[in-house]
Design a protein around this motif. Structure first.
Motif, PDB file in Angstrom:
ATOM      1  N   THR A 188       0.840  -1.193   0.000  1.00 30.01           N
ATOM      2  CA  THR A 188       0.000   0.000   0.000  1.00 30.01           C
ATOM      3  C   THR A 188       0.883   1.253   0.000  1.00 30.01           C
ATOM      4  O   THR A 188       2.085   1.181   0.250  1.00 30.01           O
ATOM      5  CB  THR A 188      -0.915   0.034   1.233  1.00 30.01           C
ATOM      6  N   SER A 189       0.245   2.396  -0.267  1.00 32.28           N
ATOM      7  CA  SER A 189       0.981   3.667  -0.328  1.00 32.28           C
ATOM      8  C   SER A 189       0.968   4.409   1.001  1.00 32.28           C
ATOM      9  O   SER A 189       1.307   5.597   1.041  1.00 32.28           O
ATOM     10  CB  SER A 189       0.381   4.572  -1.414  1.00 32.28           C
ATOM     11  N   LEU A 190       0.584   3.745   2.086  1.00 38.01           N
ATOM     12  CA  LEU A 190       0.652   4.378   3.391  1.00 38.01           C
ATOM     13  C   LEU A 190       2.101   4.733   3.699  1.00 38.01           C
ATOM     14  O   LEU A 190       3.030   4.007   3.312  1.00 38.01           O
ATOM     15  CB  LEU A 190       0.093   3.452   4.468  1.00 38.01           C
TER      16      LEU A 190
ATOM     17  N   THR B  44      11.549  11.317   5.422  1.00 39.20           N
ATOM     18  CA  THR B  44      10.166  10.831   5.377  1.00 39.20           C
ATOM     19  C   THR B  44       9.210  11.940   4.979  1.00 39.20           C
ATOM     20  O   THR B  44       8.400  11.796   4.050  1.00 39.20           O
ATOM     21  CB  THR B  44       9.758  10.260   6.747  1.00 39.20           C
ATOM     22  N   SER B  45       9.289  13.080   5.653  1.00 38.12           N
ATOM     23  CA  SER B  45       8.376  14.185   5.365  1.00 38.12           C
ATOM     24  C   SER B  45       8.656  14.801   4.000  1.00 38.12           C
ATOM     25  O   SER B  45       7.731  15.252   3.309  1.00 38.12           O
ATOM     26  CB  SER B  45       8.472  15.247   6.466  1.00 38.12           C
ATOM     27  N   SER B  46       9.915  14.837   3.577  1.00 31.18           N
ATOM     28  CA  SER B  46      10.242  15.386   2.260  1.00 31.18           C
ATOM     29  C   SER B  46       9.626  14.541   1.156  1.00 31.18           C
ATOM     30  O   SER B  46       9.122  15.080   0.156  1.00 31.18           O
ATOM     31  CB  SER B  46      11.758  15.458   2.072  1.00 31.18           C
ATOM     32  N   THR B  47       9.653  13.235   1.317  1.00 30.52           N
ATOM     33  CA  THR B  47       9.061  12.347   0.322  1.00 30.52           C
ATOM     34  C   THR B  47       7.558  12.563   0.208  1.00 30.52           C
ATOM     35  O   THR B  47       7.010  12.651  -0.891  1.00 30.52           O
ATOM     36  CB  THR B  47       9.352  10.881   0.680  1.00 30.52           C
ATOM     37  N   VAL B  48       6.896  12.688   1.353  1.00 34.75           N
ATOM     38  CA  VAL B  48       5.449  12.905   1.347  1.00 34.75           C
ATOM     39  C   VAL B  48       5.111  14.265   0.741  1.00 34.75           C
ATOM     40  O   VAL B  48       4.146  14.395  -0.021  1.00 34.75           O
ATOM     41  CB  VAL B  48       4.879  12.788   2.775  1.00 34.75           C
TER      42      VAL B  48
ATOM     43  N   LEU C 275       5.087  14.128  -2.963  1.00 34.80           N
ATOM     44  CA  LEU C 275       3.924  13.414  -3.482  1.00 34.80           C
ATOM     45  C   LEU C 275       2.674  14.280  -3.453  1.00 34.80           C
ATOM     46  O   LEU C 275       1.846  14.233  -4.371  1.00 34.80           O
ATOM     47  CB  LEU C 275       3.694  12.134  -2.662  1.00 34.80           C
ATOM     48  N   LEU C 276       2.524  15.094  -2.405  1.00 37.40           N
ATOM     49  CA  LEU C 276       1.340  15.940  -2.295  1.00 37.40           C
ATOM     50  C   LEU C 276       1.366  17.083  -3.288  1.00 37.40           C
ATOM     51  O   LEU C 276       0.318  17.498  -3.812  1.00 37.40           O
ATOM     52  CB  LEU C 276       1.225  16.503  -0.871  1.00 37.40           C
TER      53      LEU C 276
ATOM     54  N   VAL D   5      -3.342  17.081  -7.817  1.00 35.86           N
ATOM     55  CA  VAL D   5      -3.943  17.680  -6.626  1.00 35.86           C
ATOM     56  C   VAL D   5      -4.280  19.143  -6.883  1.00 35.86           C
ATOM     57  O   VAL D   5      -5.340  19.634  -6.473  1.00 35.86           O
ATOM     58  CB  VAL D   5      -2.999  17.538  -5.420  1.00 35.86           C
ATOM     59  N   ALA D   6      -3.396  19.858  -7.569  1.00 38.96           N
ATOM     60  CA  ALA D   6      -3.652  21.264  -7.868  1.00 38.96           C
ATOM     61  C   ALA D   6      -4.885  21.416  -8.754  1.00 38.96           C
ATOM     62  O   ALA D   6      -5.703  22.328  -8.555  1.00 38.96           O
ATOM     63  CB  ALA D   6      -2.429  21.882  -8.537  1.00 38.96           C
TER      64      ALA D   6
END
Length: 290
Positions: free
Chosen positions: A90-92, A102-106, A109-110, A115-116
């Motif tokens: 999964t992509s969790l 970890t936060s840089s990767t997320v 992705l966002l 998303v825009a």
């Protein structure tokens, strides 16, 4: 070795306007082969470009400019352990071993075009995917499992709305992907459990997978809060004018240098073709002898 008298020395070639280029006097500094005193005679050009840049910057700096505001939505990241096997496939968010990574990767992705575009549809006209991406900045907070979504707008309420809408849209977009992955993972775990009713570990995983799927919420990423909008500081007018004046002066000097280099460029007709060698006993050669 004899030299051909009909060939002109390139150093004595004339400029485009027909006048010979002045040779730099001894001891006079030059810039790129152009004497400094030749550049200085173009000072009116430098002054004009500098004044033009200052005038344009003054219009921008002291012209009517509406205030700008920014609002930030905080999104905490709760990553899965690296050893977790329940949510494999999964992509969790999974712990990368370093909070920054970890936060840089997320955050990467966002901050996507998809998303825009979905955010723009939620906000309505005149928002577009391009304008949303220009207004929103998604970045991790150093050394923390935290992501900040900062949006800028002309009004405080609009800045808050854009930041919150982008964060909510990002979560919905992620959940569409994660939910489909969970369905496949649940089907796989259900098949193994049915094959072996005594498989306690697999049964526990199935229960956890089913629980997360039914909640409809990504357990590894959420929205914490959105702070009040604050007014964005503007660059002082004096700084804008100083930077513009320096740029105008540079362009003026560059233009003067280009003009002088062009004037010193030898023309093709300045270099004569080598004289035709004549036989020593030809009639033309004998006629030239006294």
């Amino acid at each position: 070795m004899t030299t051909n008298p009909s060939r002109r020395d390139l150093r004595t070639s004339t400029t485009v306007d027909g006048t010979p280029p002045p040779a730099p006097p001894a001891g006079v500094s030059a810039v790129g082969g152009v004497p400094l005193h030749d550049l200085l005679r173009w000072w009116p050009l430098v002054v004009i470009t500098t004044l033009a840049a200052l005038l344009a910057s003054a219009v921008v700096a002291w012209g009517p400019r509406g205030p700008s505001y920014s609002a930030t939505t905080r999104m905490p990241v709760t990553p899965l352990a690296q050893s977790d096997e329940t949510f494999i496939g999964t992509s969790l968010v999974r712990d990368a071993g370093d909070a920054d990574r970890t936060s840089s990767t997320v955050a990467r992705l966002l901050d996507s075009h998809r998303v825009a575009a979905a955010t723009a549809r939620s906000l309505g006209d005149p928002w577009t995917a391009a304008s949303v991406r220009a207004a929103v900045d998604v970045k991790p907070v150093d050394e923390t499992n935290m992501i900040e979504v900062t949006a800028k707008a002309d009004e405080p309420g609009q800045a808050v709305r854009v930041a919150e809408t982008f964060a909510q849209t990002a979560l919905k977009d992620r959940w569409q992907t994660v939910s489909a992955e969970l369905d496949r993972r649940i089907a796989f775990a259900q098949k193994n459990t049915d094959a072996d009713p005594n498989a306690g570990e697999e049964s526990r995983r199935l229960q956890l997978l089913t629980y997360v799927r039914e909640t409809g919420v990504d357990p590894t990423l959420s929205i914490d809060s959105t702070g009040p909008a604050v007014r964005v500081g503007e660059v002082p007018a004096a700084v804008v004018m100083v930077m513009a004046g320096a740029g105008g002066m540079f362009l003026g000097v560059l233009a003067a240098y280009g003009i002088e280099r062009h004037r010193r460029r030898p023309r093709s007709e300045d270099v004569a073709a080598p004289a035709r060698e004549l036989p020593p006993h030809s009639s033309e050669t004998l006629s030239r002898k006294p």
